[in-house]
Design a protein around this motif. Sequence first.
Motif, mmCIF file in Angstrom:
data_model
loop_
_atom_site.group_PDB
_atom_site.id
_atom_site.type_symbol
_atom_site.label_atom_id
_atom_site.label_comp_id
_atom_site.label_asym_id
_atom_site.label_seq_id
_atom_site.Cartn_x
_atom_site.Cartn_y
_atom_site.Cartn_z
ATOM 1 N N LEU A 95 0.820 -1.218 0.000
ATOM 2 C CA LEU A 95 0.000 0.000 0.000
ATOM 3 C C LEU A 95 0.851 1.265 0.000
ATOM 4 C CD1 LEU A 95 -2.703 -1.104 2.622
ATOM 5 C CD2 LEU A 95 -2.791 -1.316 0.135
ATOM 6 N N ALA A 96 2.157 1.114 -0.259
ATOM 7 C CA ALA A 96 3.074 2.257 -0.239
ATOM 8 C C ALA A 96 3.036 3.006 -1.565
ATOM 9 C CB ALA A 96 4.490 1.773 0.073
ATOM 10 N N VAL A 97 1.879 3.586 -1.869
ATOM 11 C CA VAL A 97 1.696 4.361 -3.106
ATOM 12 C C VAL A 97 0.937 5.646 -2.770
ATOM 13 C CG1 VAL A 97 1.659 2.326 -4.601
ATOM 14 C CG2 VAL A 97 -0.479 3.158 -3.614
ATOM 15 N N GLN A 98 0.855 6.529 -3.768
ATOM 16 C CA GLN A 98 0.055 7.738 -3.589
ATOM 17 C C GLN A 98 -1.399 7.352 -3.345
ATOM 18 O OE1 GLN A 98 1.225 10.934 -3.818
ATOM 19 N NE2 GLN A 98 -0.775 11.836 -3.433
ATOM 20 N N PRO A 99 -1.990 7.779 -2.214
ATOM 21 C CA PRO A 99 -3.382 7.369 -1.940
ATOM 22 C C PRO A 99 -4.365 8.011 -2.922
ATOM 23 C CG PRO A 99 -2.530 8.836 -0.199
ATOM 24 C CD PRO A 99 -1.390 8.572 -1.134
ATOM 25 N N PRO A 100 -5.490 7.334 -3.170
ATOM 26 C CA PRO A 100 -5.863 6.061 -2.549
ATOM 27 C C PRO A 100 -5.227 4.854 -3.244
ATOM 28 C CG PRO A 100 -7.625 6.807 -3.997
ATOM 29 C CD PRO A 100 -6.577 7.882 -4.031
ATOM 30 N N ALA A 101 -4.739 3.911 -2.440
ATOM 31 C CA ALA A 101 -4.239 2.642 -2.972
ATOM 32 C C ALA A 101 -5.458 1.794 -3.328
ATOM 33 C CB ALA A 101 -3.393 1.933 -1.922
ATOM 34 N N VAL A 102 -5.535 1.359 -4.583
ATOM 35 C CA VAL A 102 -6.717 0.620 -5.052
ATOM 36 C C VAL A 102 -6.481 -0.882 -4.940
ATOM 37 C CG1 VAL A 102 -8.280 0.193 -6.991
ATOM 38 C CG2 VAL A 102 -7.327 2.484 -6.642
ATOM 39 N N ILE A 103 -7.448 -1.568 -4.333
ATOM 40 C CA ILE A 103 -7.428 -3.039 -4.258
ATOM 41 C C ILE A 103 -8.634 -3.558 -5.035
ATOM 42 C CG2 ILE A 103 -7.556 -5.054 -2.743
ATOM 43 C CD1 ILE A 103 -6.403 -3.310 -0.496
ATOM 44 N N LEU A 104 -8.374 -4.388 -6.045
ATOM 45 C CA LEU A 104 -9.441 -4.962 -6.863
ATOM 46 C C LEU A 104 -9.671 -6.411 -6.435
ATOM 47 C CD1 LEU A 104 -11.188 -4.223 -9.474
ATOM 48 C CD2 LEU A 104 -9.495 -5.573 -10.728
ATOM 49 N N MET A 105 -10.920 -6.740 -6.120
ATOM 50 C CA MET A 105 -11.259 -8.103 -5.690
ATOM 51 C C MET A 105 -11.936 -8.853 -6.833
ATOM 52 S SD MET A 105 -10.367 -8.039 -2.411
ATOM 53 C CE MET A 105 -11.284 -8.684 -1.032
ATOM 54 N N ALA A 106 -11.428 -10.030 -7.152
ATOM 55 C CA ALA A 106 -11.987 -10.840 -8.238
ATOM 56 C C ALA A 106 -12.301 -12.237 -7.730
ATOM 57 C CB ALA A 106 -10.983 -10.912 -9.388
ATOM 58 N N GLY A 107 -13.173 -12.944 -8.457
ATOM 59 C CA GLY A 107 -13.487 -14.321 -8.056
ATOM 60 C C GLY A 107 -14.827 -14.773 -8.586
ATOM 61 N N LEU A 108 -15.126 -16.058 -8.397
ATOM 62 C CA LEU A 108 -16.389 -16.613 -8.856
ATOM 63 C C LEU A 108 -17.508 -16.282 -7.872
ATOM 64 C CD1 LEU A 108 -15.298 -20.167 -10.083
ATOM 65 C CD2 LEU A 108 -15.525 -18.073 -11.415
ATOM 66 N N GLN A 109 -18.739 -16.393 -8.339
ATOM 67 C CA GLN A 109 -19.900 -16.132 -7.486
ATOM 68 C C GLN A 109 -19.955 -17.152 -6.345
ATOM 69 O OE1 GLN A 109 -23.514 -15.045 -9.657
ATOM 70 N NE2 GLN A 109 -24.714 -16.173 -8.162
ATOM 71 N N GLY A 110 -20.261 -16.657 -5.157
ATOM 72 C CA GLY A 110 -20.400 -17.540 -4.006
ATOM 73 C C GLY A 110 -19.109 -17.807 -3.264
ATOM 74 N N ALA A 111 -17.997 -17.213 -3.722
ATOM 75 C CA ALA A 111 -16.703 -17.452 -3.066
ATOM 76 C C ALA A 111 -16.553 -16.634 -1.786
ATOM 77 C CB ALA A 111 -15.556 -17.140 -4.017
ATOM 78 N N GLY A 112 -17.378 -15.590 -1.668
ATOM 79 C CA GLY A 112 -17.287 -14.748 -0.467
ATOM 80 C C GLY A 112 -16.576 -13.433 -0.698
ATOM 81 N N LYS A 113 -16.640 -12.908 -1.940
ATOM 82 C CA LYS A 113 -15.944 -11.647 -2.269
ATOM 83 C C LYS A 113 -16.449 -10.465 -1.451
ATOM 84 C CE LYS A 113 -16.452 -10.992 -6.625
ATOM 85 N NZ LYS A 113 -17.348 -12.158 -6.721
ATOM 86 N N THR A 114 -17.768 -10.279 -1.447
ATOM 87 C CA THR A 114 -18.344 -9.106 -0.782
ATOM 88 C C THR A 114 -18.026 -9.098 0.707
ATOM 89 O OG1 THR A 114 -20.127 -9.105 -2.419
ATOM 90 C CG2 THR A 114 -20.467 -7.778 -0.435
ATOM 91 N N THR A 115 -18.161 -10.250 1.349
ATOM 92 C CA THR A 115 -17.833 -10.354 2.776
ATOM 93 C C THR A 115 -16.342 -10.107 2.993
ATOM 94 O OG1 THR A 115 -19.527 -12.079 2.901
ATOM 95 C CG2 THR A 115 -18.146 -11.789 4.831
ATOM 96 N N SER A 116 -15.512 -10.607 2.067
ATOM 97 C CA SER A 116 -14.058 -10.419 2.192
ATOM 98 C C SER A 116 -13.674 -8.952 2.051
ATOM 99 C CB SER A 116 -13.311 -11.271 1.152
ATOM 100 O OG SER A 116 -13.516 -12.652 1.392
ATOM 101 N N VAL A 117 -14.403 -8.207 1.213
ATOM 102 C CA VAL A 117 -14.158 -6.759 1.084
ATOM 103 C C VAL A 117 -14.341 -6.091 2.444
ATOM 104 C CG1 VAL A 117 -15.053 -4.602 0.107
ATOM 105 C CG2 VAL A 117 -14.774 -6.599 -1.365
ATOM 106 N N ALA A 118 -15.455 -6.417 3.116
ATOM 107 C CA ALA A 118 -15.749 -5.827 4.431
ATOM 108 C C ALA A 118 -14.712 -6.260 5.468
ATOM 109 C CB ALA A 118 -17.152 -6.231 4.879
ATOM 110 N N LYS A 119 -14.335 -7.543 5.440
ATOM 111 C CA LYS A 119 -13.343 -8.041 6.393
ATOM 112 C C LYS A 119 -12.001 -7.327 6.206
ATOM 113 C CE LYS A 119 -15.115 -12.798 6.890
ATOM 114 N NZ LYS A 119 -14.822 -14.210 6.585
ATOM 115 N N LEU A 120 -11.604 -7.168 4.948
ATOM 116 C CA LEU A 120 -10.327 -6.512 4.657
ATOM 117 C C LEU A 120 -10.377 -5.040 5.056
ATOM 118 C CD1 LEU A 120 -7.502 -6.757 3.538
ATOM 119 C CD2 LEU A 120 -8.420 -6.381 1.230
ATOM 120 N N ALA A 121 -11.525 -4.387 4.804
ATOM 121 C CA ALA A 121 -11.693 -2.981 5.199
ATOM 122 C C ALA A 121 -11.537 -2.848 6.713
ATOM 123 C CB ALA A 121 -13.057 -2.466 4.752
#
Length: 460
Positions: A95-121
């Motif tokens: 994350l050592a970049v000019q803010p905002p540092a962008v994180i893109l989440m990818a994956g198949l449906q049902g893998a838990g992407k949306t929940t993982s976004v919140a957990k990571l936040a």
Amino acid sequence: MFESLSDRLSHSLRAVAGKARLTEDNIQETLREVRMALLEADVALPVVKEFVEAVKQRALGQEVLKSLSPGQAFLKIVQAELESVMGTANEGLNLAVQPPAVILMAGLQGAGKTTSVAKLARLLRERDKKKVTVVSADVYRPAAIKQLETLAAEVGADFFPSQPDQKPADIVRGAMEHARIRFSDVLIIDTAGRLAIDESMMAEIADLHRIAQPVETLFVVDAMTGQDAATTAKAFDEALPLTGVILTKIDADSRGGAALSVRSVTGKPIKFLGVGEKTQALDPFHPDRLASRILGMGDVLSLIEEAEQKVDKQKAERLARKVRKGGRFDLEDFRDQLQQMNNMGGITSMLDKLPGMGNLAQAAQQNMDTKMFSRMEAMINSMTVKERRNPDLIVGSRKRRITRGSGTEVQDLNRLLKQHKQMQKMMKKMKGGGMEKMMRGMGGMLPPGGGPGGGGSPFR
């Protein structure tokens, strides 16, 4: 976590651990069992072959032949090779970049992407003190946008709203501008998932990657899909440059095939493990610690880190001082202990990280009434302040009122009061400086029932 693999490997290695001398003949049977254990755990075949060959070569080498205890040396080799397969060291986010540092989440449906976004936040906010904005570019599943909005409010992240009739590319551009204006340190983008890999999905996410120029592109995958997780991750990596993997539902995975295959098959590090449904259930991935847990050696370092991060030290110190001075351990203190244990992932999560306690954690998982702690807390919350501070008042009509208010039975309340009494007696025996030292060491945590022989344990 990985109970089947852990049991099989522990059983296989036990036979060779006590050997005074290792030869190709007497390790052959152990290696065959290790190979079968890995294949049954759904580890990718090329990974199994490389692993077994590496262990064999090192086991017949000088480091074992010159060892005073060859069996133990062999065990260390297996542990080292497990670590090597999974990546040797923890790799954090860049994350050592000019803010905002962008994180893109990818994956198949049902893998838990949306929940993982919140957990990571939540992890970035609480551990790294970052200001985080989240956005959903999943216009195909309107519920995903609403879900992320709800989760963002729960974890205290800034939410950039989007609509199903918008184009994903426009949503991402708008979110990037919003994050800049709000001086966010990190922007996490939740992308659409599909039930299978298809060309339109890959083209869309590649376009979003070009627009967002993320510093981290994380592939979110369900650990329970085994080596298919590694295959899917490899397909995604060919479409966009992944920087790492988040393995979800790891707490429910008894095999471990994904964790042991992803790094070797994709060349991409596992950066986080999803270890439960709650928003705090995301752990940085440490290959050495996981290898130790797989071999039944526990993971005390992670347990200490969790205690440091998740235990309310002020409450722990306050209780230690109170008991040291001979103060009465009341039901409010008891509720605090339940909450502290819950923050640490519950008693099974704690047992799982202690050396030699893996089987006990499994037994607890199978036999424990998992909703019991919630019921106990509900009962305490249904009491008046006076009742919590003086449980002897709780008789007759008071019991009926408390159980009606908490949706429980009188026998549940009687059990709770009995467990509290047992804990109270134990606390009385621990007056003085020794109590404070113990409370600090345990983070103020004590299991209901007061340990062995308590009689009122949470096991049926």
